[in-house]
Each structure stands twice: as structure tokens, then as C-alpha cells.
Design an enzyme around this catalytic site. Structure first.
Site, PDB file in Angstrom:
ATOM      1  N   ASP A 144       0.835  -1.208   0.000  1.00 49.41           N
ATOM      2  CA  ASP A 144       0.000   0.000   0.000  1.00 49.41           C
ATOM      3  C   ASP A 144       0.867   1.254   0.000  1.00 49.41           C
ATOM      4  O   ASP A 144       0.571   2.247   0.684  1.00 49.41           O
ATOM      5  CB  ASP A 144      -0.938  -0.005   1.219  1.00 49.41           C
ATOM      6  CG  ASP A 144      -2.115   0.956   1.042  1.00 49.41           C
ATOM      7  OD1 ASP A 144      -2.411   1.318  -0.117  1.00 49.41           O
ATOM      8  OD2 ASP A 144      -2.728   1.335   2.052  1.00 49.41           O
ATOM      9  N   LYS A 146       1.887   4.611  -1.224  1.00 52.17           N
ATOM     10  CA  LYS A 146       1.244   5.728  -1.925  1.00 52.17           C
ATOM     11  C   LYS A 146       1.608   7.007  -1.178  1.00 52.17           C
ATOM     12  O   LYS A 146       2.110   6.958  -0.033  1.00 52.17           O
ATOM     13  CB  LYS A 146      -0.274   5.529  -1.973  1.00 52.17           C
ATOM     14  CG  LYS A 146      -0.930   5.352  -0.615  1.00 52.17           C
ATOM     15  CD  LYS A 146      -2.417   5.064  -0.764  1.00 52.17           C
ATOM     16  CE  LYS A 146      -3.070   4.848   0.603  1.00 52.17           C
ATOM     17  NZ  LYS A 146      -4.518   4.568   0.484  1.00 52.17           N
ATOM     18  N   ASN A 149       0.842   7.476   2.524  1.00 48.65           N
ATOM     19  CA  ASN A 149       1.552   6.631   3.493  1.00 48.65           C
ATOM     20  C   ASN A 149       3.044   6.912   3.534  1.00 48.65           C
ATOM     21  O   ASN A 149       3.802   6.148   4.130  1.00 48.65           O
ATOM     22  CB  ASN A 149       1.310   5.152   3.176  1.00 48.65           C
ATOM     23  CG  ASN A 149      -0.124   4.746   3.441  1.00 48.65           C
ATOM     24  OD1 ASN A 149      -0.814   5.360   4.243  1.00 48.65           O
ATOM     25  ND2 ASN A 149      -0.588   3.707   2.757  1.00 48.65           N
TER      26      ASN A 149
END
Length: 499
Positions: A144, A146, A149
């Protein structure tokens, strides 16, 4: 206290140990608040994760997913990755006490600048790569990565330190264990996630390529008007380096992105390859690789990238996000795909069972055919044996009939012989009587001859033996002609005695 593998959840009220402050952010089933440890006064971030109350419910996070996130965070200790301090659990929530990352998102920080040099960009990318290298060295995939984050520990320093956060989708990749799933943010997911193919560490490298593309241009390479179009663009590898966005970008930077945005995971740059890429190793070094050359600008100054588009991208990205910062429909689609995959697995099991049953049926048919052939052979052998027995029986019956006929003929012959014997015996008796009469007559003649006068006696004596012999011979011949052989032996003996 409950324990699963490395995860330890304290069954105590987090409020007894921490002062809970303002909200810092929220997700679909989580909310992050600032907190202060009462015993030390150190500030942390408290992530409250709502637990799913039942298996049938769709609200909340399953406990095993929370435990997986905690287990992964407990294995991590790196300057570019958020650290886990403590874990608490109550009836409705699991609370993760995390390192406080207060510098905001990387893209928000960069968007506030007037311009950004490639050297600055590579420094931030290198920090991301360092954190990912640490994860990949432990066979952990983030899944995850991105801009939301990628946070800054503190933005009040010249070169802020990057912190990778949110390990809710992270997984430990095990050798020889196939892992498939559809999750993450559509704009940044790799083609293997979209196509529901086996996943590995390579998916993170694709996300880094997308992040680098956006960082250098302010444009998203695969973003469409809707999620379906975005996913279709990813699957079709539909992206390009538009001159409008990459006019000031070096060819080496484009090469770095191209080698990350590769559809085949096996041909994609690994984390070590990315760290060793010339664009990361040395920005000003003259390099020639795969026909691509890179050089600084003629005036000797670093390349400057305008951040206007990056600012527009971050504003549009934040405004387009729902309040919980998630793609609910995409997650629903992922669950549907999971259900379809389960159905496919069930169908595969049914197919395997059918194939196994078909094999059993074929084996039974083969056994039946073999038995039928054996029975036919045995039946033919028995039939031949019966035919032979019938032939032998008919032959024996014919012999029996022949013997019966022979016996009847023998009986008839014996009856004839018996008749002839009786006839001969009767004849013999009559002959014997006649002979006896003749013998008596001869005796009387002889007696009369003996009774005559003196002179005649010697003549009779001399004549009698010869006459007797002749008479005997004549009688024997007569008997032979009359009854023949053994039947007249008794008569012959009587004749002899009489003579």
C-alpha cells in the site's frame, strides 16, 4: 493478556496509561489520535482499529488481520519506518501506540516549494528505497505504498526524514506459498493485483515507479476518470512521458521509471537494482546504459522541476478522497473477486472429483471388460468341453448300442446253440438207445454163437476180437457223423465199454 505468535495485546484501558488528544486522521475502520504517555510525557499516535464483531459482519477489521499488522510492526526497527510502541485491546477496539509522525505527507511538503531539483527528488526516493529495502530483506511486502503513506517525521529541518506508515495490508511473503489478493489504492496497484495473479515483493517496486512519476511531473501515469478506467490503464500499460510534464526531466530519471513500470514482475527492478540505478547513485555522473545517456544542463546548474502541477495533484487528490480515505467500492470489488475465486476453487475441486470419478469408472469398465473377456473364454472352453463330452457320450452310446446288439445276437446265437444242443442231445439219446439195442442184439448174437458146438468155439474166439474192433470203429464213425466231437464223447466211451 492474549498472545498469538508475536502479537501481545494488553487487556487494559489505554486511557489509564495515556492521555488521548486530538484526532490526526481517519480511515474506513480506524482513527488516529495524538496521545501522551503519562509515565514519561512522550507523545505518540494512538491508532484505534474497530474490531469485527462477527464473521458475518462487514463492519470492522478481522482480528487475524490486526494480529498480522501487529506481528509485522513488531519485527520492524528502521529509521524510515514507523515503529510500534505498545498494543492495547478492549471489547470493541485494538489500540496501536505508534511513533508520532508529525511532519505531514511528503507530497504536501514538496508542493509548498516553488521548485524541486532532481537531486532533492532522488534523496527522498532513496529514503523510500532504504525503508523498502529493509522490509524486503525480511520478506515483507507493504502492498500500500502511496503518497498518503509516505510521511515526514519533522518538516522543520532542511532534509526531513521519511517515514513509511500504515501496514494494514502488509504481508510476509513465504517461499513456495502462493498469495493472491485484490487490495490497495487503484492508482498505485501493480498489474498482478489487478489481474489477480500471484503477488510478491515486486508489487512495491511498481508503486515506487508510480510515486516517482508523480513526484517528477505532478501527473499520475494511469489515473482515469473512474476506478475501472484506472485499472484498465494499468492492465494495458497505458502510460507515456508527455513532453508537457517531462520536458525538464532527465532521460536517466525516465529510465528509472520505465524499469519499474514493467508489467512482468520478473523483469521489474528489484529493490537492490533500484538502489544501484545511476539516477539514485549519482545524479551528475556521466552514464551510458541501454543506449540512454544522462548529463547535467549546459550551464552546470541542477535541473529544476516546477511543483505547480504537484501542488494541483495533491489538492485534487485530497479533495477527491472520501472522508475515510478509502476506496469502498474497490474493496467490495476485491471481496467479489475473492468470492469468485472461492467459487472457481470449488469448481476446480468438483472438476478434480469428476476426473477422479471418471478415472474410477474407466477402471471399473476396464475390470468389467477383462472379466467379461475372461468369462467368454471360460464359457467357450466349457462349451468346447461340453461339446467334447457330448461327442464322447454319443460315441459311448453308439458303442453301448452295438454291445447291446452284439449281446442280443450272442443271446440269439446261444439260444440257437442251446436249441441245437438240445436237438443233438435228443438225437444222441435216441442213437444211444438204438446203439444199446444194437449192442444187445450183438451180444445175443455173440451169446448164440458161443453156445454152439465144440469146433466152432475156437473159430468164434478167433473171430470175436476182430469183429469187436470193427464194430467199435463203425460205431465211433457213426457217432461222429451223428453228433460230432465232444457232444458224443460220452457215447463213444459207452461204446468202448460195451465193446
Amino acid at each position: 493478556m492474549r498472545t498469538l505468535d508475536m502479537a501481545v495485546f494488553k487487556q487494559q484501558r489505554v486511557e489509564d496509561f495515556y492521555e488521548i488528544g486530538e484526532e490526526l486522521g481517519s480511515g474506513q475502520f480506524a482513527i488516529v489520535k495524538r496521545c501522551k504517555e503519562k509515565s514519561t510525557g512522550v507523545e505518540y499516535a494512538a491508532k484505534f482499529i474497530k474490531k469485527r464483531q462477527s464473521r458475518a459482519s462487514r463492519r470492522g477489521v478481522r482480528r487475524e488481520e490486526i494480529e498480522r499488522e501487529v506481528n509485522i510492526l513488531q519485527q520492524i526497527q528502521h529509521p524510515n519506518i514507523v515503529t510500534l510502541h505498545d498494543v492495547y485491546e478492549n471489547r470493541t477496539d485494538v489500540v496501536l501506540i505508534l511513533e508520532l509522525v508529525s511532519g505531514g505527507e511528503l507530497f504536501d511538503f514538496l508542493a509548498q516549494k516553488e521548485s524541486l531539483s532532481e537531486e532533492e527528488a532522488t534523496e527522498f526516493i532513496k529514503q523510500i528505497l532504504d525503508g523498502v529495502q529493509y522490509l524486503h530483506s525480511k520478506k515483507i511486502a507493504h502492498f500500500d505504498l502511496k503518497p498518503e503513506n509516505i510521511m515526514l517525521l519533522d518538516n522543520n529541518v532542511p532534509l526531513p526524514r521519511i517515514k513509511l506508515i500504515d501496514f494494514g495490508l502488509a504481508h510476509k511473503i513465504e517461499d513456495d506459498v502462493e498469495f493472491k489478493n485484490i487490495f490497495g489504492t487503484p492508482e498505485f496497484v501493480a498489474p498482478e493485483i489487478v489481474n489477480y495473479e500471484p503477488l510478491g515483493l515486486e508489487a512495491d517496486m511498481w508503486s515506487i515507479g508510480v510515486i516517482t512519476y508523480i513526484l517528477l511531473s505532478g501527473a499520475s501515469p494511469f489515473l482515469g476518470d473512474c476506478k475501472q478506467e484506472t485499472l484498465a490503464n494499468i492492465s494495458a500499460m497505458n502510460y507515456e512521458f508527455d513532453e508537457e510534464f517531462f520536458g525538464s526531466t532527465s532521460e536517466l530519471a525516465k529510465s528509472f521509471i520505465r524499469q519499474l513500470l514493467v508489467k512482468d514482475p520478473r523483469k521489474r527492478l528489484t529493490i537492490q537494482d533500484a538502489l544501484n540505478h545511476p539516477w539514485i547513485k549519482s545524479h551528475e555522473l556521466q552514464v551510458e546504459e541501454n543506449g540512454l545517456a544522462h548529463a547535467v544542463q549546459r550551464n552546470g546548474e541542477p535541473r529544476q522541476l516546477k511543483t505547480k502541477r504537484l501542488k494541483e495533484y495533491t489538492i485534487q487528490s485530497h479533495s477527491s478522497m472520501p472522508p475515510n480515505n478509502t476506496y469502498v467500492n474497490f474493496e467490495r470489488f476485491a471481496r467479489v473477486v475473492e468470492d469468485v475465486a472461492l467459487m472457481e476453487t470449488g469448481l476446480e475441486e468438483v472438476t478434480e472429483a469428476r476426473e477422479s470419478l471418471q478415472g474410477d469408472i474407466e477402471a471399473l469398465l476396464s475390470i468389467y471388460n477383462e472379466k467379461e473377456a475372461w468369462y467368454k473364454e471360460e464359457n467357450e472352453s466349457v462349451r468346447q468341453s461340453l461339446s467334447q463330452l457330448r461327442y464322447e457320450f454319443r460315441k459311448a452310446e453308439a458303442v453301448r448300442k452295438g454291445l447291446q446288439e452284439d449281446l442280443r445276437a450272442a443271446d440269439a446265437s446261444l439260444a440257437g446253440i442251446s436249441g441245437r444242443y438240445l436237438e443233438r442231445q435228443t438225437h444222441l439219446s435216441s442213437l444211444r438207445q438204438e446203439l444199446n439195442a444194437e449192442l444187445r442184439w450183438l451180444q445175443e448174437v455173440m451169446s448164440s454163437l458161443r453156445g454152439e458146438g465144440g469146433n466152432g468155439h475156437s473159430a468164434i474166439n478167433s473171430f470175436t476180437p476182430g469183429l469187436n474192433n470193427e464194430v467199435n470203429e463203425a460205431l465211433k464213425e457213426l457217432l461222429n457223423r451223428a453228433c460230432g466231437g465232444e457232444l458224443c464223447s460220452g457215447a463213444k466211451a459207452d461204446v468202448s465199454e460195451s465193446s
